[in-house]
Scaffold this active site. Structure first.
Site, PDB file in Angstrom:
ATOM      1  N   SER A 119       0.825  -1.206   0.000  1.00  0.00           N
ATOM      2  CA  SER A 119       0.000   0.000   0.000  1.00  0.00           C
ATOM      3  C   SER A 119       0.865   1.265   0.000  1.00  0.00           C
ATOM      4  O   SER A 119       1.971   1.272   0.549  1.00  0.00           O
ATOM      5  CB  SER A 119      -0.882  -0.004   1.251  1.00  0.00           C
ATOM      6  OG  SER A 119      -1.712   1.135   1.285  1.00  0.00           O
ATOM      7  N   PRO A 120       0.349   2.346  -0.583  1.00  0.00           N
ATOM      8  CA  PRO A 120       1.026   3.638  -0.402  1.00  0.00           C
ATOM      9  C   PRO A 120       1.069   3.979   1.086  1.00  0.00           C
ATOM     10  O   PRO A 120       0.043   3.902   1.766  1.00  0.00           O
ATOM     11  CB  PRO A 120       0.125   4.619  -1.163  1.00  0.00           C
ATOM     12  CG  PRO A 120      -0.757   3.784  -2.032  1.00  0.00           C
ATOM     13  CD  PRO A 120      -0.895   2.469  -1.369  1.00  0.00           C
ATOM     14  N   CYS A 157       2.467   6.991   3.656  1.00  0.00           N
ATOM     15  CA  CYS A 157       3.134   8.278   3.887  1.00  0.00           C
ATOM     16  C   CYS A 157       4.292   8.100   4.865  1.00  0.00           C
ATOM     17  O   CYS A 157       4.150   7.452   5.902  1.00  0.00           O
ATOM     18  CB  CYS A 157       2.139   9.287   4.437  1.00  0.00           C
ATOM     19  SG  CYS A 157       0.902   9.819   3.247  1.00  0.00           S
ATOM     20  N   ALA A 180       1.302   8.468  -0.970  1.00  0.00           N
ATOM     21  CA  ALA A 180       0.483   9.571  -1.480  1.00  0.00           C
ATOM     22  C   ALA A 180       1.384  10.763  -1.792  1.00  0.00           C
ATOM     23  O   ALA A 180       2.068  11.295  -0.914  1.00  0.00           O
ATOM     24  CB  ALA A 180      -0.570   9.957  -0.451  1.00  0.00           C
ATOM     25  N   GLN A 238       0.740   6.792  -6.014  1.00  0.00           N
ATOM     26  CA  GLN A 238      -0.567   7.368  -5.700  1.00  0.00           C
ATOM     27  C   GLN A 238      -0.437   8.885  -5.702  1.00  0.00           C
ATOM     28  O   GLN A 238       0.478   9.429  -5.073  1.00  0.00           O
ATOM     29  CB  GLN A 238      -1.048   6.885  -4.336  1.00  0.00           C
ATOM     30  CG  GLN A 238      -2.450   7.336  -3.958  1.00  0.00           C
ATOM     31  CD  GLN A 238      -2.809   6.937  -2.537  1.00  0.00           C
ATOM     32  OE1 GLN A 238      -2.342   7.555  -1.585  1.00  0.00           O
ATOM     33  NE2 GLN A 238      -3.629   5.905  -2.383  1.00  0.00           N
ATOM     34  N   TYR A 287      -9.658  13.272   1.780  1.00  0.00           N
ATOM     35  CA  TYR A 287      -8.864  14.252   1.038  1.00  0.00           C
ATOM     36  C   TYR A 287      -9.705  14.884  -0.071  1.00  0.00           C
ATOM     37  O   TYR A 287     -10.901  14.603  -0.200  1.00  0.00           O
ATOM     38  CB  TYR A 287      -7.580  13.600   0.541  1.00  0.00           C
ATOM     39  CG  TYR A 287      -6.698  13.135   1.684  1.00  0.00           C
ATOM     40  CD1 TYR A 287      -6.354  14.007   2.714  1.00  0.00           C
ATOM     41  CD2 TYR A 287      -6.254  11.821   1.762  1.00  0.00           C
ATOM     42  CE1 TYR A 287      -5.577  13.581   3.795  1.00  0.00           C
ATOM     43  CE2 TYR A 287      -5.474  11.378   2.831  1.00  0.00           C
ATOM     44  CZ  TYR A 287      -5.144  12.268   3.843  1.00  0.00           C
ATOM     45  OH  TYR A 287      -4.378  11.843   4.905  1.00  0.00           O
ATOM     46  N   ARG A 321      -8.119   4.872  -5.346  1.00  0.00           N
ATOM     47  CA  ARG A 321      -8.561   4.440  -4.016  1.00  0.00           C
ATOM     48  C   ARG A 321      -9.830   5.223  -3.712  1.00  0.00           C
ATOM     49  O   ARG A 321      -9.819   6.462  -3.748  1.00  0.00           O
ATOM     50  CB  ARG A 321      -7.497   4.682  -2.954  1.00  0.00           C
ATOM     51  CG  ARG A 321      -7.966   4.239  -1.572  1.00  0.00           C
ATOM     52  CD  ARG A 321      -6.835   4.160  -0.558  1.00  0.00           C
ATOM     53  NE  ARG A 321      -5.949   3.030  -0.812  1.00  0.00           N
ATOM     54  CZ  ARG A 321      -5.153   2.483   0.108  1.00  0.00           C
ATOM     55  NH1 ARG A 321      -5.146   2.939   1.349  1.00  0.00           N
ATOM     56  NH2 ARG A 321      -4.360   1.469  -0.205  1.00  0.00           N
ATOM     57  N   ARG A 332       0.663  -1.793   7.210  1.00  0.00           N
ATOM     58  CA  ARG A 332       1.320  -2.084   8.484  1.00  0.00           C
ATOM     59  C   ARG A 332       1.998  -3.456   8.471  1.00  0.00           C
ATOM     60  O   ARG A 332       3.037  -3.644   9.102  1.00  0.00           O
ATOM     61  CB  ARG A 332       0.298  -2.006   9.624  1.00  0.00           C
ATOM     62  CG  ARG A 332      -0.180  -0.596   9.931  1.00  0.00           C
ATOM     63  CD  ARG A 332      -1.330  -0.605  10.920  1.00  0.00           C
ATOM     64  NE  ARG A 332      -1.754   0.726  11.312  1.00  0.00           N
ATOM     65  CZ  ARG A 332      -2.598   1.486  10.612  1.00  0.00           C
ATOM     66  NH1 ARG A 332      -3.091   1.021   9.473  1.00  0.00           N
ATOM     67  NH2 ARG A 332      -2.939   2.678  11.039  1.00  0.00           N
TER      68      ARG A 332
END
Length: 371
Positions: free
Chosen positions: A24-25, A27, A59, A102, A184, A229, A323
């Site tokens: 996953s992207p 941050c 992101a 992303q 967002y 997403r 995670r």
């Protein structure tokens, strides 16, 4: 014994993933004015040879003011582009499988602290900036009141998404993903909790996200992969729900998108979300049954057996994890051992395979029943 679904290849748009495990992207909040540095080199470098079928870069924001924090990455300048290109060139030496990015805009959730400093809005002495949104409604109590974007400014944001996509193309990414969830800007325009405009962008809350999607589709090569997403639930009365995710996914499919990753939440801070492993899978399954897009599911999935069950039951086409990879960058290798699948390891790490440990052959022989 049939090969586990986790380890079967899948075509997404014009690219092929060797397995259905996606990084996953994530941050990292470690950029300088949007540009990646040595942390990103190490972070993405060691994930590059994890064995995941697809790695998606965090992101990355299409304008400077669209960043969540001072430490977020961007693709709005030549220096941003050069810094990301440097990191991806390294990753290409470590993996032959697809790498994506992303792109997004934080909207009213911009100008905030990095998580380890509080995750709240930036105070006056922390160099805040003006935030923007569909309506002048703060994210939460105490947060900055965002500037309501004018129609002309909306056009400028759409152009910024297209420009960042062009930069991603020059860098050589295989996939672009629009961040249209987690509260967002694209999500803000969709949700009635944040969009109370009286113009066409309020009466049709999908207008802006779909204009962005079309602009990106127009410049992104068809032989690569394009996705988004999206949000399956705002978890608040009066907010978006699974039916809205289905509608949005169908519109993205009509525009030529290849997949969606179905997430949820983060539109308002007071939402109460029942977070458990796989809690968002039902939203992904709902979208999968209602479109021909490839579907990714995400959300606290870390157990290989659970991941396999999701795919084997046809609830999603790919499993996205964050995670789990921060905790264990060798997740894929261990899952392969769990299911008896042989994967190529980097030769430098070949001796870490459990079946090659000293004494492994003897242990297997001893465990075999005598004839």
């Amino acid at each position: 014994m049939p090969r586990p679904e986790l380890f079967t290849p899948i075509d997404v748009g014009g690219i092929t993933l060797p397995n259905r495990i996606v990084i996953s992207p994530m941050c990292q909040y470690s950029a300088e004015d949007g540009s990646m540095g040595d942390w990103h080199m190490v972070h993405l470098g060691h994930l590059a040879y994890s064995g995941a079928g697809l790695m998606i870069v965090e992101a990355t924001h299409v304008t400077r003011e669209g960043r969540i924090t001072h430490g977020c990455t961007g693709l709005y300048s030549e220096s941003n582009e050069a810094s990301i290109s440097r990191v991806i060139q390294l990753c290409r030496t470590l993996r032959k499988d697809p790498i994506g990015i992303q792109i997004g805009h934080a909207g009213r959730k911009a100008s905030s602290q990095v998580p380890w400093e509080g995750r709240q809005w930036l105070s006056k002495n922390e160099f805040p900036w003006k935030t923007v949104a569909p309506s002048p409604i703060p994210f939460g109590e105490g947060w900055h009141t965002p500037h309501e974007l004018t129609v002309q400014e909306i056009k400028g944001v759409i152009d910024a998404f297209a420009a960042s996509t062009e930069r991603a193309k020059r860098i050589g990414f295989d996939l672009v993903e629009l961040h249209s969830a987690h509260g967002y800007l694209l999500h803000q325009f969709q949700s009635p909790l944040s969009n109370q405009r009286k113009d066409a962008y309020g009466s049709d809350r999908l207008k802006f996200p779909l204009e962005v999607a079309k602009a990106v589709r127009d410049v992104w090569p068809k032989e690569k992969a394009l996705g988004a997403r999206i949000s399956g639930n705002d978890w608040m009365p009066g907010g978006l729900g699974p039916d809205d995710a289905v509608t949005y996914a169908r519109e993205l499919e009509r525009l030529g998108f290849d997949y969606v990753c179905v997430s949820s939440g983060a539109m308002v801070p007071q939402a109460r979300i029942p977070v458990t492993p796989g809690y968002q899978v039902p939203f992904a399954e709902r979208v999968k049954k209602s479109s021909r897009l490839k579907i990714q599911t995400v959300g606290m999935i870390a157990d290989p057996d659970q991941a396999e069950e999701i795919l084997a039951a046809g609830k999603a086409d790919m499993v996205v994890m964050a995670r789990a990879f921060l905790d264990n960058p060798r997740w894929v290798w261990h899952a392969a051992e769990r299911f008896g699948v042989e994967l190529p390891y980097p030769p430098q790490y070949q001796r870490s395979r459990h079946d090659l440990w000293p004494g492994a052959a003897l242990a297997r022989a001893v465990s075999q029943p005598s004839s």
